[in-house]
Design an enzyme around this catalytic site. Sequence first.
Site, PDB file in Angstrom:
ATOM      1  N   ASP A 526      35.512  47.938  33.743  1.00 47.51           N
ATOM      2  CA  ASP A 526      35.188  46.547  33.497  1.00 47.51           C
ATOM      3  C   ASP A 526      34.712  45.955  34.823  1.00 47.51           C
ATOM      4  O   ASP A 526      34.811  46.593  35.867  1.00 47.51           O
ATOM      5  CB  ASP A 526      36.451  45.831  32.991  1.00 47.51           C
ATOM      6  N   THR A 528      35.204  42.196  35.927  1.00 47.24           N
ATOM      7  CA  THR A 528      36.143  41.231  36.484  1.00 47.24           C
ATOM      8  C   THR A 528      37.530  41.836  36.658  1.00 47.24           C
ATOM      9  O   THR A 528      38.130  42.320  35.702  1.00 47.24           O
ATOM     10  CB  THR A 528      36.240  39.989  35.577  1.00 47.24           C
ATOM     11  N   ASP A 723      41.850  45.551  33.147  1.00 50.14           N
ATOM     12  CA  ASP A 723      43.020  44.769  33.553  1.00 50.14           C
ATOM     13  C   ASP A 723      43.326  43.597  32.624  1.00 50.14           C
ATOM     14  O   ASP A 723      44.273  42.864  32.864  1.00 50.14           O
ATOM     15  CB  ASP A 723      42.829  44.237  34.976  1.00 50.14           C
TER      16      ASP A 723
END
Length: 835
Positions: A526, A528, A723
Amino acid sequence: MTHNYQITGMSCNGCRTKVENTLNLIEGVSAVVTLVPPMAVITMKKHISTKQFQTSLSAVGNYTIDDANAVNTNSQNEVTKAANLATEEIKQSSNNGNGKFYCPMHCEGEKLYDKAGDCPVCGMDLVQQASISQKIEYTCPMHPEIIRDEAGACPICGMDLVPIAASETEDNKTYKDLLRKMKIAVVFTVPVFAIAMTEMLPNNPLMNIMGHAQWNWLQFILTLPVVFYACWMFFVRAWKSIITWNLNMFTLVGIGTGVAFLFSVVGMLFPNLFPNEFKSETGTVHLYFEATTVILTLVLLGQLLEAKAHSQTSGAIKELLKLAPTEATLVIDGKDKIISIHDIKKGDLLRLKPGDKIPVDGKITTGEGSIDESMITGEPIPVDKKVGDSVSSGTINGNKSFVMIAEKIGSETLLSQIIQMVNDASRSKAPIQKLADSIAKYFVPIVVAISIITFLVWAKFGPEPALVYGFINAIAVLIIACPCALGLATPMSVMVGVGKGASSGVLIKNAEALENLNKVNVLIIDKTGTITEGKPSVEKIYASQNKDLLQEIASLNQYSEHPLAEAVVKYAQEKNISLIEVKDFEAIAGKGVIGTVNNKKVALGNKALMVQVAANVSEELESKIIIEQKLGKTVSYIAINGVAEGFVAITDAIKVTSKAAIKELMQQGVEVIMLTGDNENTAKAVASELNLSGYKAGCLPEDKLKEIKHLQAAGKVVAMAGDGINDAPALAQADIGIAMGTGTDVAIESAKITLVKGDLQGIVKAKNLSHAVMKNIKQNLFFAFIYNTLGVPIAAGVLFPFFGILLSPMIAALAMSFSSLSVIVNALRLKSIKI
């Protein structure tokens, strides 16, 4: 989802097993059943009716299942207790893990035992599971009958109470017990061996002292303490293995040395029962008391060295346990009070002085500190912390002082979770172990058969005395074979490897993940929080008609947990903008948020959200947004009552370690692909800067899931690093889910590997660790296979026709003892590798 059910009709453990197996056969169900009280804790992917469970159980017996929520109040306590018991079987809390033991070969999987002793399957000594220390008690040096839960003064003499010394671990007790028995065995074995060896000397000087028969009796007497005390446990284990048909190393040792001992006793008492081939020139039977004692003593030596080595394999866990302080300084009404960490409650204020270990997880309320987190993250540089920053248990305060508020205590703390995860992973089985397990089932019967064949072949075709040759070689075959070397090959490497990972900030959920990570050839990441710092900040807010949109968008974002939303709220707070009530708030996964603020319908998110709410976006506004996106910024559209009136540009710096980590992974042959919910322009800018293998923009959670399935269908082994909550489905689908430790609990729960520090360099460490562990396991398995493949035929005497070489049973015992030890020592090398 997880539900508790009450089961009736179970009368024994066999019933319990039948019910549990039946429930687990239902698709999408994972069940744990306890007998007392009769309960089932069932986890299912989607809701399944009680009726369906009842149909399955009725087909296998007279069992009834009821939803625990429907039982009466009086039995509810029993249900709760049962749920706790069942859950405990799955997940032992690190706070109450004391007194739990496991088999180093994991013969019964992840099963834990309540008492020290022998494994009921392989017979090896059970090893104590490392756990956080029990509550400290205090006593008076002069009046030991005084015991208190906290420090203070003795009520009798007034002296300061001192902590009661913790009892030594069972591992240490086992080692000391074996060492004591080893000393006794050596004391009696050496003279037996010496007496037997003098028979090889011409004009044996011992015969001048007393006759051959008397020396045989002395050997017999000296052998008794070795057989019936120091090494009696081997015969007990052998007997248990035979009656339960869990044949193991001790079966072979027990049979081999037992036959030699009984042969010698009968030969000494009734020599006339034996043919002349077994007799010496003096008419006495050749006895094997020295072989019995030496073999047993050497096996005992192997057990002693293994016990010492076992304590080192869990060294990483023990080092983590040392990080947990036993006391803390509680601040009450401005005064400091020393308390046990077990008495800390959520919300307590704790004072940390220079050099103190942080007792629980929480946030700094006053002061600041420089925290050494190297023991958890593996990074040696202290981290500066100020008011509002989080601190974790087990880390060490530097040269400053601060007060913190306790937020997570006991098993909730990061340190407890790390220890629990390491314990669980250390007891799990890697797929590669299936080969060794399948061989172990047939190993002992095959060795016993080879031993019998050896005796028959030598008795038929061997030189005189053929029976003696056959007898000695048959015993050598039994003694040299070592199923334990096969059984320990994988668990030892996994245990040391998992511990090594924990000390480097890489937490591994199970051995299967450790093995599969070595096969990964595609990494999905990912943007961010994974590639970037995950600490976005608002750079600008643009409004096409010079309106102040900050209050509307900040108020809307106050209900969102997304990092970008938190950045907007924080920006508003810095500008002293008050937040107002929002109605009809809705978070739309992968798109943004909508709601009503000041009677205005506000939408904040990406272009897909603008399409969904049918908001008009002017060309002028679109062009300004594209300029920001090409600079690598994340841009959220702001729509008021169906018209896009501005945007907010948010920056999130790329982590310093990301570029180097991605480069190294690609050099190892791993494709690195970024899947982000961000727009095409921003995604392209980030992908270009990092030279990624590929990227996809505008991805919703379901898009990430589809992409992973597509790659898996193409034969790729996929790891996914993320996350956020929106990453959880993809993390669960991937062959290896990797959670960045700075992220959410949902992401960490869905993942198989967690990086405490939360940067991509941790993936490089994890990949290197996986490669090293798998290489170590293969070395162990190769040695174990080669040892047994060569050792058994040599012991049987295959070299005798060509080179005249035979293997003494005593040498075979030495080789067998050190074969298991060599596997453990090789696994311990993992502690020193650089990852």
